[in-house]
Design a protein around this motif. Structure first.
Motif, short mmCIF file in Angstrom:
data_model
loop_
_atom_site.label_atom_id
_atom_site.label_comp_id
_atom_site.label_asym_id
_atom_site.label_seq_id
_atom_site.Cartn_x
_atom_site.Cartn_y
_atom_site.Cartn_z
N ASP A 40 -10.21 2.57 6.03
CA ASP A 40 -9.14 3.50 6.38
C ASP A 40 -9.06 3.59 7.91
OD1 ASP A 40 -8.49 6.61 7.07
OD2 ASP A 40 -7.38 5.91 5.31
N LYS A 42 -8.26 6.02 9.82
CA LYS A 42 -8.79 7.28 10.33
C LYS A 42 -10.32 7.29 10.31
CE LYS A 42 -7.11 11.97 10.21
NZ LYS A 42 -6.34 12.94 9.46
N PRO A 45 -11.54 3.67 13.11
CA PRO A 45 -10.61 3.22 14.15
C PRO A 45 -11.30 2.26 15.12
CG PRO A 45 -11.45 5.39 14.70
CD PRO A 45 -12.04 5.01 13.36
N VAL A 68 -5.27 5.96 15.11
CA VAL A 68 -4.55 7.13 14.63
C VAL A 68 -3.79 7.70 15.82
CG1 VAL A 68 -4.80 9.26 13.29
CG2 VAL A 68 -6.61 7.58 13.23
N GLY A 72 -3.03 12.99 14.85
CA GLY A 72 -3.79 12.72 13.64
C GLY A 72 -2.97 12.58 12.38
N LYS A 73 -1.65 12.54 12.49
CA LYS A 73 -0.78 12.47 11.30
C LYS A 73 -0.54 11.04 10.82
CE LYS A 73 0.82 16.86 11.08
NZ LYS A 73 0.64 17.67 9.92
N GLY A 75 -1.74 6.88 10.76
CA GLY A 75 -2.77 5.86 10.97
C GLY A 75 -2.15 4.49 10.80
N TYR A 126 -0.95 11.10 6.99
CA TYR A 126 -1.96 12.01 6.47
C TYR A 126 -1.39 13.42 6.39
CZ TYR A 126 -5.01 8.13 7.68
OH TYR A 126 -5.58 6.88 7.77
N ARG A 132 -2.72 11.41 1.37
CA ARG A 132 -2.36 10.27 2.22
C ARG A 132 -1.30 9.44 1.54
NH1 ARG A 132 -5.82 4.96 4.06
NH2 ARG A 132 -4.86 4.06 2.23
#
Length: 187
Positions: A40, A42, A45, A68, A72-73, A75, A126, A132
């Motif tokens: 993932d 997030k 990274p 990301v 943080g919304k 990725g 996210y 997600r």
């Protein structure tokens, strides 16, 4: 294998289920299922670059970039691989009864070099509740010799593609996907 679109640097886990799994995974899963999970953006990274080489002109180059956005919304990730090798050295010679050495010529169009190119990308959103939503796509192309129970095949642009839209939440899971393979110019 050559059909996966996932480079090794992007694999998070591998699950092997032995035995018949057709009730869960369909009729092609009669001998078992191999599940590859990717990293993932997030949770993992950054950049990854891996180069390896060896005998028979083996070269493997893999890379992965994931991140990301600052809030943080969102990725994102991109991963790719190129692998090449002289997989088989076709140089047999035979002694005929007269003492002369005969060297057979490979069949026209036969290429014993192996080349594999694969890559995938992902864009994820996210949600604040932990859910997600992601779109994931990838493709692979293979050139070389493929062994089957009916002989060998010259793989020429033999490939695989996938496209997936998936939502994962605390209580819900939904996905729409398409997987396809192509024989290219294989003979």
């Amino acid at each position: 294998g050559v059909l996966t679109t996932i480079p090794k640097v992007d694999i998070a886990s591998i699950e092997v289920l032995t035995g018949p799994g057709s009730a869960l995974y369909g009729p092609d899963a009669s001998n078992g299922v191999l599940t590859l999970s990717t990293k993932d953006p997030k949770a993992a990274p950054g950049y990854t670059l891996e180069l390896s080489g060896g005998t028979r002109n083996f070269l493997d180059a893999q890379g992965r970039f994931a991140g990301v956005t600052s809030n943080g919304k969102w990725g994102y990730k991109l991963a790719g691989e190129y692998q090449t090798a002289n997989d088989y050295n076709y140089a047999p010679s035979y002694q005929n009864p007269g003492g002369a050495t005969l060297t057979p010529v490979p069949e026209k169009g036969t290429n014993f070099n192996t080349n594999v190119t694969r890559g995938n990308g992902l864009l994820a959103y996210y949600f604040e509740n932990g859910g997600r939503l992601s779109v994931d796509a990838g493709a692979s192309a293979t050139y070389g010799i493929g062994q089957t129970n009916v002989g060998r095949n010259q793989l020429a642009n033999y490939g695989y593609k996938h496209l997936q839209l998936k939502y994962t939440g605390a209580r819900w899971f939904a996905q729409v996907y398409e997987n396809s393979s192509t024989g290219g110019s294989t003979f």
